[in-house]
Design a protein around this motif. Structure first.
Motif, PDB file in Angstrom:
ATOM      1  N   SER A  14      -4.740   7.096   6.545  1.00  0.00           N
ATOM      2  CA  SER A  14      -4.045   5.520   5.313  1.00  0.00           C
ATOM      3  C   SER A  14      -3.431   5.609   5.296  1.00  0.00           C
ATOM      4  O   SER A  14      -1.978   6.045   5.087  1.00  0.00           O
ATOM      5  CB  SER A  14      -5.309   5.862   4.471  1.00  0.00           C
ATOM      6  OG  SER A  14      -4.824   5.967   3.299  1.00  0.00           O
ATOM      7  N   GLY A  26      -8.679   1.086   5.821  1.00  0.00           N
ATOM      8  CA  GLY A  26      -8.196   0.825   7.247  1.00  0.00           C
ATOM      9  C   GLY A  26      -7.251   2.152   7.169  1.00  0.00           C
ATOM     10  O   GLY A  26      -6.726   2.922   6.864  1.00  0.00           O
ATOM     11  N   PHE A  54     -13.176  -1.219   7.668  1.00  0.00           N
ATOM     12  CA  PHE A  54     -13.576  -0.094   9.072  1.00  0.00           C
ATOM     13  C   PHE A  54     -14.986  -0.622   9.390  1.00  0.00           C
ATOM     14  O   PHE A  54     -15.618  -1.877   8.153  1.00  0.00           O
ATOM     15  CB  PHE A  54     -13.752   1.040   8.043  1.00  0.00           C
ATOM     16  CG  PHE A  54     -14.905   2.234   8.071  1.00  0.00           C
ATOM     17  CD1 PHE A  54     -15.290   2.603   9.201  1.00  0.00           C
ATOM     18  CD2 PHE A  54     -15.800   1.662   8.022  1.00  0.00           C
ATOM     19  CE1 PHE A  54     -15.330   3.647   9.467  1.00  0.00           C
ATOM     20  CE2 PHE A  54     -17.728   2.870   8.656  1.00  0.00           C
ATOM     21  CZ  PHE A  54     -16.600   3.908   9.275  1.00  0.00           C
ATOM     22  N   LEU A  65     -11.301  -0.011  13.273  1.00  0.00           N
ATOM     23  CA  LEU A  65     -10.379   0.625  11.770  1.00  0.00           C
ATOM     24  C   LEU A  65      -9.402  -1.028  12.020  1.00  0.00           C
ATOM     25  O   LEU A  65      -8.794  -0.714  13.001  1.00  0.00           O
ATOM     26  CB  LEU A  65      -9.821   1.589  11.096  1.00  0.00           C
ATOM     27  CG  LEU A  65     -10.969   2.365  11.112  1.00  0.00           C
ATOM     28  CD1 LEU A  65     -11.128   3.649  11.871  1.00  0.00           C
ATOM     29  CD2 LEU A  65     -10.547   3.153   9.249  1.00  0.00           C
TER      30      LEU A  65
END
Length: 663
Positions: free
Chosen positions: A383, A365, A343, A338
């Motif tokens: 995240s 991500g 991703f 990532l």
């Protein structure tokens, strides 16, 4: 059948065996005086090599070769017994001192001899020729005993190009693999060509197999009916104090009976990324390198260059952005990569040809490499907005993104901001016993936010440069006045720095508020009233008096033949000082008529030695004052306004005429 003991004057045929009555001294498994603790005892020097009592590896003696001599050898005289086919390992420490690389060199040697003391072969260890700078390096050799060898000796060999004066030293000669004591079953065999009679006294029996001794008409050779190989296990004991550790890779230092060598734990392969974003999958180490992911050779994390084994995943070509890879994590048997907004799910294998991308999603991500953890069939990660998951969609290979929930985001978003600003990455783990994903933020919550300090006790006209102290919370900070006001003439910036010139004194109250990056606030109230207030004026400073358009007026008159200057007034709206003069009993007297201010002026007049003297005792004003001086020039009194500034003390005024008349 045991051999008979030796007898004096006995006839012995060739091949006869005897046992000695007096056993020979046992063989030494270690060189004697290998560290020169007993000086040069037990050593034979040749060439330019010589013993020196200083500069040794342990601080004592050593063998030394001058830089202007080409060669020298120091042979230890200890005869070392090694079974045929056995191995002898010898080590020695070499120090090149100040010489440059390859200007001097040194190594350890093993010299093999037969029973007649003839040199059979010499085996040399690794050459130390690039260890300049005063560091000790080890030379080591492992040598196998040749078939005809009876014993061995160890030596230190030193050489120089002989065009300089930098010496080289050798020290700490040591061996392992030599046999201790006497060979088991040691007997002596008559090897002379004809029968002979033994002597009247027992000979000095050699303790080394193959060596011979003459006993009158008989020649005895040491033999044995069996051979046993001994393996020595050294005992390592550190010293009583910690040694001074060398910093050069490969350098060594002695610590008791232990020799330590400085080694590097870094991967020297230039293709190995210097990063903490790593994962271990499929017997390989994967590491982020900007927008690609490199991997090591299978089962060899030190090798990042071997073709068809080490290589990289082209993750940068599988994303719609230019962000670097920030997170690597194992998900099932695959590798998840990532960056901040992308991703990728890769199939990995010990064979690079079998690696391939399985799935990719943009808009999903993370930048927190230690917060991504597989939990059952999901990958839980952190995240920018909170905790999220990626899991198998409909039991297929493709993955879908999920949201654990807004309630969790509210709990951690402020902690995420703190972790980002302080560069303190959060840590996560899976707790199988409870089926829980645990997320930890180091050093959170931060210390309580606060603003501290007190503006110095200054006075009117003082320059101020003072910074309030802000601590706790999360930088950056913003400081402002939210209530009241700073004293006139002062201002404060966003960091809490107060600057300016104090325009007036008196009381002041103000409230400062600091706000940090988390939105937290803290207040500080400064109550500077009463005794804590600021000075109106200081005794060390003159203060301005504003006189817009007014001035001092003078008039002149001649009375009784004398020229007189009269000071009429000094107009300070709405106040004024008026002065008149009169002659009483033949003496001129200057009188203060009025002063139009709330403060009083104290004036006294007296005649001293026929001269009228007016003395202003006190003139108390808030911050204004007039300072005058008087002088008689060519028989005329002149009143001059010197300055419109004064300290808070009173004005002392004295007028006098010496040899003239005051007007």
């Amino acid at each position: 059948m045991a051999a008979p003991f030796w007898r004096a004057g006995n006839l012995y045929l060739p091949g006869d065996l005897v046992q000695p009555i007096t056993q020979p001294p046992p063989n030494n498994p270690q060189v004697v005086n290998g560290g020169f603790a007993s000086g040069a005892t037990g050593w034979t020097f040749s060439g330019g090599a010589a013993y020196t009592p200083t500069d040794g590896y342990s601080g004592g003696g050593a063998v030394r070769l001058p830089g202007n001599v080409a060669d020298g050898v120091a042979v230890n005289n200890t005869m070392l017994v090694v079974p045929v086919g056995g191995q002898l390992t010898a080590t020695a420490m070499i120090n090149q001192g100040a010489s440059v690389a390859r200007a001097t060199s040194g190594w350890v040697e093993v010299l093999w001899y037969d029973g007649l003391n003839t040199l059979l072969q010499t085996d040399a260890g690794n050459k130390v020729d690039d260890g300049s700078g005063g560091a000790w390096h080890q030379s080591r050799v492992t040598s196998t005993a040749p078939a005809s060898a009876a014993y061995a000796k160890a030596a230190i060999h030193l050489t120089s190009v002989a065009d300089h004066n930098h010496p080289i030293w050798g020290d700490t000669l040591s061996v392992s693999g030599a046999t201790a004591g006497l060979p088991e079953g040691l007997v002596y065999k008559a090897v002379q060509a004809e029968s002979g009679t033994s002597g009247s006294s027992e000979p000095a029996w050699p303790g080394i197999l193959g060596q011979q001794v003459i006993d009158n008409e008989v020649i005895w050779e040491a033999v044995t009916t069996s051979r046993i190989t001994w393996t020595a296990s050294p005992r390592y004991v550190s010293g009583t104090t910690e040694p001074i550790w060398p910093e050069d890779i490969g350098a060594m230092v002695q610590d008791g009976t232990i020799n330590w060598r400085a080694v590097s734990r870094r991967v020297d392969d230039e293709r190995c990324p210097r990063t903490k974003v790593v994962a271990i999958v499929a017997s390989k180490v994967f590491a982020a390198d900007k927008d690609i992911v490199r991997f090591s050779a299978t089962a060899n994390p030190l090798d990042w260059s071997t073709a068809d084994d080490a290589g990289f995943l082209p993750t940068g070509l599988q994303q719609a952005n230019a962000n670097d890879m920030a997170v690597l994590a194992q998900y099932r048997a695959n590798l998840v990569a990532l960056n901040a907004s992308s991703f990728q799910n890769w199939q990995v294998d010990p064979d690079p040809a079998s690696m391939d991308i399985l799935d990719q999603m943009d808009g999903v991500g993370s930048v927190w490499p230690k917060a991504a953890v597989p939990v059952a069939n999901d990958l839980v990660y952190l995240s920018q907005l909170g905790v999220r998951t990626i899991g198998i969609a409909n039991a297929a290979e493709n993955l879908s993104a999920g949201d654990i929930g807004a309630p969790v985001d509210v709990l951690i978003q402020q902690a995420m901001l703190y972790a980002d600003r302080t560069n303190s990455p959060p840590l996560a783990t899976y707790y199988p016993g409870a089926g829980q994903y645990w997320l930890a933020f180091p050093n959170y919550p931060p210390p309580a936010l606060g603003i501290f300090g007190t503006l110095p006790a200054v006075g009117c006209g003082d320059l101020v440069n003072y910074a309030y102290v802000v601590a706790g919370g999360l930088p950056p900070y913003s400081v402002e006045v939210v209530d009241g006001a700073l004293p006139a003439g002062l201002s404060i910036d966003g960091s809490g720095l107060v600057t300016g010139e104090m325009a007036s004194g008196g009381d002041a109250i103000w409230t400062l508020r600091v706000t940090d990056a988390l939105g937290d606030t803290a207040d500080l109230v400064e109550d500077r009233t009463g005794m804590a207030g600021f000075f109106h004026y200081l005794t060390t400073r003159l203060y301005p008096v504003e006189v817009p358009t007014e001035s001092i007026t003078l008039s002149s008159a001649v009375e009784a033949g004398t020229f007189r200057n009269i000071f009429h007034g000094y107009e300070v709206p709405p106040e004024a000082v008026t002065l008149t003069s009169s002659v009483i009993d033949g003496t001129l007297r200057s009188l203060l008529q009025t002063i139009g201010v709330t403060e009083a002026m104290s004036l006294a007049s007296e005649v001293t030695d026929g001269t009228l003297r007016d003395i202003l005792k006190a003139y108390s004003v808030p911050a204004e004052a007039v300072q005058l001086s008087s002088a008689v020039e060519a028989g005329t009194l002149k009143q001059t306004l010197i300055t419109t500034n004064m300290a808070p003390e009173a004005i002392g005024l004295s007028s006098s005429v010496v040899g003239g008349t005051l007007a």
